[in-house]
Design a protein around this motif. Structure first.
Motif, short mmCIF file in Angstrom:
data_model
loop_
_atom_site.label_atom_id
_atom_site.label_comp_id
_atom_site.label_asym_id
_atom_site.label_seq_id
_atom_site.Cartn_x
_atom_site.Cartn_y
_atom_site.Cartn_z
N ALA A 32 54.75 14.76 79.79
CA ALA A 32 53.88 14.66 80.97
C ALA A 32 54.50 15.27 82.22
O ALA A 32 54.05 14.98 83.33
CB ALA A 32 53.47 13.21 81.23
N SER A 33 55.47 16.15 82.04
CA SER A 33 56.08 16.81 83.20
C SER A 33 55.26 17.99 83.69
O SER A 33 55.08 18.17 84.89
CB SER A 33 57.49 17.29 82.84
N TRP A 34 54.78 18.81 82.76
CA TRP A 34 54.05 20.03 83.11
C TRP A 34 52.54 19.77 83.04
O TRP A 34 52.04 19.17 82.10
CB TRP A 34 54.36 21.14 82.11
N VAL A 35 51.83 20.28 84.06
CA VAL A 35 50.37 20.24 84.10
C VAL A 35 49.90 21.64 84.50
O VAL A 35 50.54 22.30 85.33
CB VAL A 35 49.88 19.19 85.12
N PRO A 36 48.80 22.15 83.93
CA PRO A 36 48.32 23.48 84.31
C PRO A 36 48.01 23.54 85.81
O PRO A 36 47.46 22.60 86.39
CB PRO A 36 47.03 23.65 83.48
N PHE A 37 48.38 24.67 86.42
CA PHE A 37 48.12 24.91 87.84
C PHE A 37 47.50 26.29 88.01
O PHE A 37 48.02 27.26 87.46
CB PHE A 37 49.42 24.82 88.65
N PRO A 38 46.42 26.37 88.79
CA PRO A 38 45.60 25.30 89.36
C PRO A 38 44.89 24.49 88.27
O PRO A 38 44.89 24.85 87.10
CB PRO A 38 44.60 26.05 90.24
N ASP A 39 44.25 23.40 88.70
CA ASP A 39 43.57 22.48 87.80
C ASP A 39 42.48 23.21 87.01
O ASP A 39 41.65 23.92 87.59
CB ASP A 39 42.96 21.35 88.65
N ALA A 225 50.57 32.84 82.96
CA ALA A 225 51.56 32.06 82.19
C ALA A 225 52.52 31.30 83.10
O ALA A 225 53.71 31.22 82.83
CB ALA A 225 52.32 32.95 81.22
N GLY A 226 52.02 30.79 84.18
CA GLY A 226 52.84 29.97 85.05
C GLY A 226 52.48 30.20 86.50
O GLY A 226 51.69 31.09 86.82
N PRO A 227 53.08 29.38 87.34
CA PRO A 227 53.93 28.23 87.01
C PRO A 227 53.10 27.00 86.70
O PRO A 227 51.92 26.95 87.05
CB PRO A 227 54.71 28.01 88.31
N PRO A 228 53.71 26.00 86.04
CA PRO A 228 53.02 24.71 85.93
C PRO A 228 53.11 23.99 87.27
O PRO A 228 53.77 24.46 88.20
CB PRO A 228 53.82 23.98 84.86
N VAL A 229 52.47 22.83 87.35
CA VAL A 229 52.64 21.97 88.51
C VAL A 229 53.25 20.66 88.01
O VAL A 229 52.96 20.21 86.91
CB VAL A 229 51.31 21.72 89.26
N PHE A 230 54.13 20.09 88.82
CA PHE A 230 54.82 18.85 88.48
C PHE A 230 54.23 17.75 89.35
O PHE A 230 54.41 17.75 90.58
CB PHE A 230 56.32 19.00 88.71
N LEU A 231 53.53 16.81 88.73
CA LEU A 231 52.78 15.81 89.47
C LEU A 231 53.45 14.44 89.50
O LEU A 231 53.09 13.60 90.32
CB LEU A 231 51.37 15.67 88.89
N ASP A 232 54.40 14.20 88.60
CA ASP A 232 55.14 12.95 88.61
C ASP A 232 55.99 12.88 89.88
O ASP A 232 56.62 13.86 90.27
CB ASP A 232 56.03 12.87 87.37
N ASP A 233 56.03 11.71 90.51
CA ASP A 233 56.75 11.58 91.78
C ASP A 233 58.20 12.05 91.66
O ASP A 233 58.71 12.73 92.56
CB ASP A 233 56.72 10.12 92.26
N GLU A 234 58.87 11.70 90.56
CA GLU A 234 60.29 12.05 90.43
C GLU A 234 60.51 13.54 90.18
O GLU A 234 61.65 14.02 90.27
CB GLU A 234 60.92 11.24 89.30
N LEU A 411 62.51 20.96 78.11
CA LEU A 411 61.54 21.55 79.01
C LEU A 411 60.88 20.52 79.92
O LEU A 411 60.27 20.87 80.93
CB LEU A 411 60.48 22.33 78.23
N SER A 412 61.03 19.24 79.60
CA SER A 412 60.48 18.21 80.49
C SER A 412 61.26 18.12 81.80
O SER A 412 60.75 17.58 82.78
CB SER A 412 60.52 16.85 79.79
N THR A 413 62.48 18.63 81.81
CA THR A 413 63.44 18.49 82.93
C THR A 413 63.75 17.03 83.23
O THR A 413 64.33 16.73 84.28
CB THR A 413 62.95 19.20 84.22
N ARG A 414 63.45 16.11 82.32
CA ARG A 414 63.74 14.70 82.53
C ARG A 414 65.11 14.36 81.94
O ARG A 414 65.26 13.43 81.13
CB ARG A 414 62.65 13.83 81.89
N PHE A 415 66.13 15.10 82.34
CA PHE A 415 67.49 14.86 81.89
C PHE A 415 68.42 15.57 82.86
O PHE A 415 67.99 16.36 83.70
CB PHE A 415 67.71 15.38 80.47
#
Length: 519
Positions: A32-39, A225-234, A411-415
């Motif tokens: 849940a790190s990457w979301v398509p941008f724009p919506d 092909a990018g960029p994604p958007v990161f919507l999680d607060d962290e 790829l989540s960048t959650r590390f």
């Protein structure tokens, strides 16, 4: 030919022979790190999904959206299948209910007959190195007899001659220009150093895209092909909405400005729902569902509004993770990794040292020289390479039998991570290949001998023409600054005086100064 952007690397190509839907991605990816941008959630996916042909370039989750493919895409569509040696992509699509496959041959033009007996020429350029996506990446060329479209998405072909030999002039070129990696954001390095590395990474990505644009020579270019958007607060700090030159995720407007700065005015801005109609080189019409300035004029406000809309979606994704503590991770990681280590002598030797996984209160050592997964040994000190990962993420990939930690955790960048020395390609290849079939292919690929006898001249140096990393043509991708050669395909660097790779272990380059006699 009419081409509609459906977000990120996704396009809907409409021709007299039928419609091709390419890489539709809607649901959050990579934990849940990457979301398509724009919506792109408001598009008419029922209509878009009723396609004649489906093309999924590779298994990265921002291209292969299993839930969306299952829910919204016509299962009678014929899948245009890249020529990959490991058939994971086909298997995944079959599990989702697709039954019709047109198996292409790598870099060969094929003619397919569609609606009303009309024909399309297609060619899929399949990249097969272990570093190309999860065991493969690809781009597709489509010609309806009037217009030639090259959808390169985020593939990195090493030879454009095959494209021109088969199709001649390209009318429109769709390609990645922005970052899609975790470097340098997750590394334990000083903030100023991280910012400098990020600035270099940002520019290299755009330089590489411009190099491809020059080689392809299309009339029109669509950055995609990018960029994604990161919507999680962290993770919100990862968005390029604060004028940070060290951010590796520049958006389409930034790259179009970069193109114009270098004298290229062929760029087209497309957002989800934008449609362009082409007749050969002639752009007949370009339309947008909303004014692009409503997105890019105040990007931070647009992202904030998206974050509020997507908050329940992200919460549901997080609730699906393996939140229960089911005991120590060492036995489960030992069961997973040791059989893979035992089958991959070349990759394990290429890694060459032990790697630490710090998962909350538990540390596990992947001892690649000994092919063991073990506890730390008292007094052995800090490992040269290590990852700090929330154990919830590790438990989730183990529960789901994920064959690829790169395409999930990393790829989540959650590390966070640390390393002493250069980037280790063998290590990340190992984490992509957590099945018998994948590791056998990757180990065999690395063991093959490659011809590096051909040479090229760059700024007073004679160097081997093919990059020691992934065999890019250095006459096209090589840039010399002082005594350093950079291959802009992946940003790898060499010291020209010694031939030593400055980016990773091994991969020596044959080089000599032209005013010196050959050895």
């Amino acid at each position: 030919m009419q081409i509609t952007s459906v977000g990120h690397a996704g396009f809907h190509i409409s021709t007299a022979a039928g419609t091709i839907l390419c890489d539709p991605w809607v649901n959050p990816a990579y934990f849940a790190s990457w979301v398509p941008f724009p919506d792109n959630t408001q598009l008419d996916w029922d209509a878009l999904g009723n396609c004649d042909f489906l093309y999924v370039s590779h298994l990265h989750r921002d291209h292969f959206d299993a839930k969306h493919l299952a829910d919204k895409i016509n299962k009678d569509a014929t899948v245009l299948l890249p020529d990959y040696p490991v058939p994971d992509l086909r298997r995944e699509l079959e599990q989702l209910g697709f039954t019709k496959f047109f198996e292409t041959e790598n870099s060969v033009k094929h003619t397919i007959t569609g609606a009303g007996g009309n024909e399309l020429d297609i060619m899929i350029i399949a990249l097969r190195a272990p570093a190309d996506g999860p065991i493969g990446d690809s781009g597709i060329v489509v010609s309806d007899g009037e217009t030639v479209c090259f959808n390169m998405n985020d593939a990195r072909p090493v030879d454009m001659d095959v494209l021109h030999d088969a199709f001649g002039h390209v009318d429109i070129h769709l390609l990645q220009y922005s970052g899609a990696i975790w470097y340098p954001m997750v590394y334990d390095i000083p903030a100023k150093t991280k910012a400098n590395f990020g600035k270099q990474k940002r520019q290299r990505g755009m330089d590489r895209a411009r190099s491809y644009i020059e080689q392809v020579g299309a009339t029109w270019v669509v950055p995609s092909a990018g960029p994604p958007v990161f919507l999680d607060d962290e993770l919100r700090y990862l968005n390029d909405d604060r004028g940070d030159e060290g951010n590796i995720f520049p958006d389409q407007v930034v790259f179009l400005d970069q193109m114009e700065l270098h004298g290229n005015n062929s760029g087209i801005l497309m957002i989800p729902g934008s449609t362009v109609e082409l007749h050969g080189k002639d752009l007949a019409e370009l339309s947008h569902p909303v004014a692009p300035d409503s997105i890019y004029g105040d990007k931070a406000a647009y992202i904030e509004a998206m974050a509020q809309r997507f908050a329940p979606v992200l919460a549901a994704e997080k609730a699906s993770w393996a939140n229960e503590d089911d005991g120590p991770l060492l036995p489960r990681l030992k069961e997973l990794f040791e059989p893979i280590m035992a089958q991959s002598d070349l990759i394990c030797d290429g890694i060459g040292y032990s790697v630490a996984l710090v998962m909350g209160d538990e540390t596990v050592v992947l001892d690649f020289p000994k092919r063991l997964v073990r506890e730390p040994v008292e007094g052995e000190g800090k490992q040269r390479y290590g990852f700090r990962i929330d154990p919830i993420l590790v438990r989730t990939v183990l529960r789901d039998n994920e064959p690829d930690w790169v395409n999930t955790i990393f790829l989540s960048t959650r590390f966070t991570t640390w390393r002493i020395g250069g980037y280790n390609e063998f290590l990340y290849t190992f984490f992509k290949c957590l099945t018998d079939e994948r590791i056998a292919y990757a180990d065999g690929w690395f063991s093959e001998a490659h011809d590096d006898s051909a040479s090229t001249e760059l700024e007073g140096w004679e160097v081997q023409r093919r990059c020691p990393h992934l065999k890019a043509d250095l006459s096209k991708f090589g840039v010399v600054e002082g005594n350093t050669l950079t291959c802009n395909l992946h940003g790898w660097q060499w010291d020209l005086e010694s031939g030593r790779c400055k980016t990773s272990k091994g991969h020596e380059l044959r080089s000599r100064k032209l005013d010196l006699p050959a050895n």
